[in-house]
Design a protein around this motif. Structure first.
Motif, PDB file in Angstrom:
ATOM      1  N   GLN A  51       0.838  -1.200   0.000  1.00  0.00           N
ATOM      2  CA  GLN A  51       0.000   0.000   0.000  1.00  0.00           C
ATOM      3  C   GLN A  51       0.873   1.251   0.000  1.00  0.00           C
ATOM      4  O   GLN A  51       0.615   2.198  -0.761  1.00  0.00           O
ATOM      5  CB  GLN A  51      -0.924  -0.004   1.218  1.00  0.00           C
ATOM      6  CG  GLN A  51      -1.759   1.275   1.352  1.00  0.00           C
ATOM      7  CD  GLN A  51      -2.740   1.196   2.515  1.00  0.00           C
ATOM      8  OE1 GLN A  51      -3.538   0.263   2.584  1.00  0.00           O
ATOM      9  NE2 GLN A  51      -2.683   2.174   3.411  1.00  0.00           N
ATOM     10  N   GLY A  54       2.138   2.101  -3.344  1.00  0.00           N
ATOM     11  CA  GLY A  54       1.191   2.588  -4.333  1.00  0.00           C
ATOM     12  C   GLY A  54       0.343   1.537  -5.011  1.00  0.00           C
ATOM     13  O   GLY A  54      -0.226   1.802  -6.075  1.00  0.00           O
ATOM     14  N   ASN A  57      -2.849   2.834  -5.757  1.00  0.00           N
ATOM     15  CA  ASN A  57      -2.835   3.845  -6.812  1.00  0.00           C
ATOM     16  C   ASN A  57      -2.915   3.205  -8.193  1.00  0.00           C
ATOM     17  O   ASN A  57      -3.329   3.848  -9.162  1.00  0.00           O
ATOM     18  CB  ASN A  57      -1.561   4.693  -6.736  1.00  0.00           C
ATOM     19  CG  ASN A  57      -1.380   5.388  -5.405  1.00  0.00           C
ATOM     20  OD1 ASN A  57      -1.150   4.725  -4.393  1.00  0.00           O
ATOM     21  ND2 ASN A  57      -1.463   6.714  -5.378  1.00  0.00           N
ATOM     22  N   THR A  59      -4.759   0.496  -9.068  1.00  0.00           N
ATOM     23  CA  THR A  59      -6.160   0.166  -9.350  1.00  0.00           C
ATOM     24  C   THR A  59      -6.895   0.096  -8.016  1.00  0.00           C
ATOM     25  O   THR A  59      -6.264  -0.224  -6.989  1.00  0.00           O
ATOM     26  CB  THR A  59      -6.266  -1.175 -10.109  1.00  0.00           C
ATOM     27  OG1 THR A  59      -7.593  -1.378 -10.590  1.00  0.00           O
ATOM     28  CG2 THR A  59      -5.866  -2.346  -9.233  1.00  0.00           C
ATOM     29  N   GLU A  65      -5.574   1.529   0.451  1.00  0.00           N
ATOM     30  CA  GLU A  65      -5.789   2.927   0.107  1.00  0.00           C
ATOM     31  C   GLU A  65      -4.662   3.454  -0.779  1.00  0.00           C
ATOM     32  O   GLU A  65      -3.519   2.990  -0.686  1.00  0.00           O
ATOM     33  CB  GLU A  65      -5.859   3.769   1.384  1.00  0.00           C
ATOM     34  CG  GLU A  65      -7.044   3.449   2.270  1.00  0.00           C
ATOM     35  CD  GLU A  65      -8.365   3.724   1.583  1.00  0.00           C
ATOM     36  OE1 GLU A  65      -8.463   4.762   0.887  1.00  0.00           O
ATOM     37  OE2 GLU A  65      -9.291   2.902   1.729  1.00  0.00           O
ATOM     38  N   PRO A  66      -4.956   4.419  -1.654  1.00  0.00           N
ATOM     39  CA  PRO A  66      -3.881   5.050  -2.428  1.00  0.00           C
ATOM     40  C   PRO A  66      -2.860   5.703  -1.504  1.00  0.00           C
ATOM     41  O   PRO A  66      -3.214   6.242  -0.449  1.00  0.00           O
ATOM     42  CB  PRO A  66      -4.617   6.093  -3.285  1.00  0.00           C
ATOM     43  CG  PRO A  66      -6.027   5.592  -3.359  1.00  0.00           C
ATOM     44  CD  PRO A  66      -6.292   4.927  -2.032  1.00  0.00           C
ATOM     45  N   GLU A  68      -0.028   8.516  -0.518  1.00  0.00           N
ATOM     46  CA  GLU A  68       0.205   9.935  -0.794  1.00  0.00           C
ATOM     47  C   GLU A  68       1.520  10.144  -1.542  1.00  0.00           C
ATOM     48  O   GLU A  68       1.640  11.013  -2.404  1.00  0.00           O
ATOM     49  CB  GLU A  68       0.217  10.722   0.508  1.00  0.00           C
ATOM     50  CG  GLU A  68       0.343  12.229   0.315  1.00  0.00           C
ATOM     51  CD  GLU A  68       0.246  12.996   1.619  1.00  0.00           C
ATOM     52  OE1 GLU A  68       0.474  14.224   1.590  1.00  0.00           O
ATOM     53  OE2 GLU A  68      -0.055  12.375   2.664  1.00  0.00           O
ATOM     54  N   HIS A  69       2.527   9.315  -1.213  1.00  0.00           N
ATOM     55  CA  HIS A  69       3.833   9.419  -1.860  1.00  0.00           C
ATOM     56  C   HIS A  69       4.244   8.025  -2.356  1.00  0.00           C
ATOM     57  O   HIS A  69       5.090   7.350  -1.757  1.00  0.00           O
ATOM     58  CB  HIS A  69       4.881   9.967  -0.884  1.00  0.00           C
ATOM     59  CG  HIS A  69       4.541  11.322  -0.346  1.00  0.00           C
ATOM     60  ND1 HIS A  69       4.555  12.455  -1.126  1.00  0.00           N
ATOM     61  CD2 HIS A  69       4.158  11.709   0.893  1.00  0.00           C
ATOM     62  CE1 HIS A  69       4.205  13.499  -0.398  1.00  0.00           C
ATOM     63  NE2 HIS A  69       3.958  13.077   0.832  1.00  0.00           N
ATOM     64  N   PRO A  70       3.646   7.576  -3.451  1.00  0.00           N
ATOM     65  CA  PRO A  70       3.916   6.217  -3.929  1.00  0.00           C
ATOM     66  C   PRO A  70       5.266   6.098  -4.614  1.00  0.00           C
ATOM     67  O   PRO A  70       5.930   7.100  -4.932  1.00  0.00           O
ATOM     68  CB  PRO A  70       2.785   5.988  -4.935  1.00  0.00           C
ATOM     69  CG  PRO A  70       2.523   7.360  -5.496  1.00  0.00           C
ATOM     70  CD  PRO A  70       2.690   8.285  -4.314  1.00  0.00           C
ATOM     71  N   HIS A  73       4.585   3.652 -10.271  1.00  0.00           N
ATOM     72  CA  HIS A  73       3.521   2.648 -10.284  1.00  0.00           C
ATOM     73  C   HIS A  73       2.734   2.748 -11.584  1.00  0.00           C
ATOM     74  O   HIS A  73       2.794   3.765 -12.283  1.00  0.00           O
ATOM     75  CB  HIS A  73       2.585   2.865  -9.097  1.00  0.00           C
ATOM     76  CG  HIS A  73       1.890   4.199  -9.155  1.00  0.00           C
ATOM     77  ND1 HIS A  73       2.521   5.379  -8.792  1.00  0.00           N
ATOM     78  CD2 HIS A  73       0.640   4.558  -9.561  1.00  0.00           C
ATOM     79  CE1 HIS A  73       1.688   6.396  -8.965  1.00  0.00           C
ATOM     80  NE2 HIS A  73       0.541   5.926  -9.428  1.00  0.00           N
ATOM     81  N   ARG A 354       5.802   8.811 -10.089  1.00  0.00           N
ATOM     82  CA  ARG A 354       4.894   9.033 -11.216  1.00  0.00           C
ATOM     83  C   ARG A 354       4.217   7.741 -11.643  1.00  0.00           C
ATOM     84  O   ARG A 354       4.661   6.646 -11.308  1.00  0.00           O
ATOM     85  CB  ARG A 354       5.648   9.631 -12.401  1.00  0.00           C
ATOM     86  CG  ARG A 354       6.601   8.686 -13.085  1.00  0.00           C
ATOM     87  CD  ARG A 354       7.471   9.426 -14.094  1.00  0.00           C
ATOM     88  NE  ARG A 354       8.326   8.533 -14.854  1.00  0.00           N
ATOM     89  CZ  ARG A 354       9.459   8.021 -14.422  1.00  0.00           C
ATOM     90  NH1 ARG A 354       9.864   8.291 -13.193  1.00  0.00           N
ATOM     91  NH2 ARG A 354      10.184   7.224 -15.189  1.00  0.00           N
ATOM     92  N   ARG A 355       3.135   7.891 -12.392  1.00  0.00           N
ATOM     93  CA  ARG A 355       2.451   6.740 -12.963  1.00  0.00           C
ATOM     94  C   ARG A 355       3.084   6.390 -14.300  1.00  0.00           C
ATOM     95  O   ARG A 355       3.356   7.271 -15.118  1.00  0.00           O
ATOM     96  CB  ARG A 355       0.967   7.019 -13.152  1.00  0.00           C
ATOM     97  CG  ARG A 355       0.207   5.778 -13.622  1.00  0.00           C
ATOM     98  CD  ARG A 355      -1.289   5.963 -13.719  1.00  0.00           C
ATOM     99  NE  ARG A 355      -1.899   4.682 -14.099  1.00  0.00           N
ATOM    100  CZ  ARG A 355      -2.472   3.836 -13.264  1.00  0.00           C
ATOM    101  NH1 ARG A 355      -2.553   4.148 -11.976  1.00  0.00           N
ATOM    102  NH2 ARG A 355      -2.968   2.683 -13.681  1.00  0.00           N
TER     103      ARG A 355
END
Length: 388
Positions: A51, A54, A57, A59, A65-66, A68-70, A73, A354-355
């Protein structure tokens, strides 16, 4: 030329897909989402480390939970067909996957007849089946007669199960090598898999002697690119066998998650630049195909604890990538794999959270850049790590 001291660790969470691919309907896998549906079935996943990186984050997943600082991902997809181990792992390392033959009604009589001829044993089964179900259904007769249990699935596999009291593991491997030679041309399945088991009727269990006899990749892979740069490639679990040993410097046997995690722990204590490419198989072969969602969730908790430890052990010169090869959605009819996206979680110095959505080959491209600072002129994928 290697970048001094840098290491890369790619860990495949087997069958932990995160949503149906756009063409999933062609495979009968509409709406598949392994991680989300396992989470729904158990009332939410408990994976605090994943978690924090991320996973939520990537899906929506109940209980995750998403962050905040992943970490970096996203979702990754194959460029070619298939939804099995071979397709997923080859794609990660930039190999184009052909459309392997599958046998939803069992193998044709001429294949079985030739296998019986070369082994001197009759065959029982010869139908799609979940692996433990095939053993439970046919194991008692196999003990009486010595007939070999042959089964397949929606994947391109020829699996041979035998009790160790009837057929020793080395003898079973010889039979599978014979099958590998037979299964060529139009019948060139992706893998022949030896499935030894032991125990008494009603209490049969697989041994740790599984062995995969895969076709060699049809083209060059990132594993060979990394080797050619003078770096060792360590494979853990079934990964080395899936690549038929090509591009593999050291293969570490690990038939289950505890032994694979132990191997990773040990390799992380060894100095020097290297790639460690590992598969954690239990979410697939032990829990996924049996729709054991509680076991699946427990395995994820154990993986989460291991990842927490690896995050402490890795340094600034290390790249950690967590991903999957396909899905095995418990909400999907049947017990086969499902064609899904792979989650991506990547940890490295300077990562910006970033994603990244792209092809599975981005994993191999990123590992090559991280370890050598260069890109491949031949292979697909765009690196998500910096070039400096």
């Amino acid at each position: 030329m290697e970048r001094e001291g840098r290491r890369a660790l790619v860990v495949v969470l087997d069958a932990c897909g995160c949503g149906a691919l756009p063409d999933a309907g062609e495979y009968g896998d509409e709406g598949a989402n392994t991680l989300a549906h396992v989470a729904d079935a158990v009332g939410g996943l408990e994976v605090p480390t994943l978690q924090s990186l991320g996973l939520g984050n990537v899906t929506p997943i109940r209980g995750v939970e998403p962050a905040e600082h992943p970490a970096v991902h996203g979702r990754l997809w194959p460029l070619g067909p298939g939804k099995d181990t071979t397709a997923g792992h080859w794609e990660m390392m930039g190999v184009s996957v052909p459309r392997f033959p599958v046998y939803p009604h069992g193998f044709p009589p001429e294949v079985i007849a030739e296998f019986e001829r070369v082994t001197g044993r009759r065959v029982i089964g010869n139908a799609p089946s979940e692996g433990l179900r095939a053993i439970f259904d046919h194991g008692e007769r196999h003990l009486r007669t010595g007939e070999l249990i042959v089964y397949t699935s929606q994947d391109s596999v020829f699996q041979v199960a035998a009790h160790t009291d009837v057929v020793g593991e080395e003898e079973l491997y010889e039979y599978c090598l014979a099958a590998r030679a037979i299964l060529s041309g139009e019948h060139a399945v992706g893998r022949v898999i030896a499935r030894p088991f032991d125990g008494a009727p009603g209490r049969f269990r697989r041994t740790g002697g599984r062995r995969d006899f895969a076709l060699p990749p049809p083209g060059r892979s990132y594993l060979e690119e990394i080797q050619d740069a003078g770096l060792p490639v360590h494979t853990v679990g079934k990964v080395g066998q899936v690549f038929a040993g090509r591009g593999v410097s050291f293969d570490h046997h690990a038939p289950d998650n505890p032994s694979a995690i132990d191997a990773i722990d040990r390799l992380l204590t060894e100095p020097g630049a290297a790639l460690v490419f590992a598969n954690l198989v239990d979410t697939d072969q032990v829990y996924g195909h049996r729709k054991d969602v509680q076991g699946f969730a427990a395995a994820l908790r154990e993986i989460d604890a291991a990842v927490a430890r690896w995050l402490v052990d890795i340094g600034e010169g290390d790249l950690l990538i967590l991903c999957a090869d396909h899905g095995v959605d418990p909400a999907h009819p049947g017990t086969d794999h499902t064609r899904e996206y792979s989650p991506l979680l990547a940890v490295f110095a300077g990562q910006d959270g970033r994603r990244v959505d792209g092809p599975l080959a981005s994993i191999g491209a990123s590992v090559l850049r991280w370890l050598t600072g260069r890109a491949s002129d031949e292979l697909p994928g765009e690196a998500f790590v910096p070039d400096s």
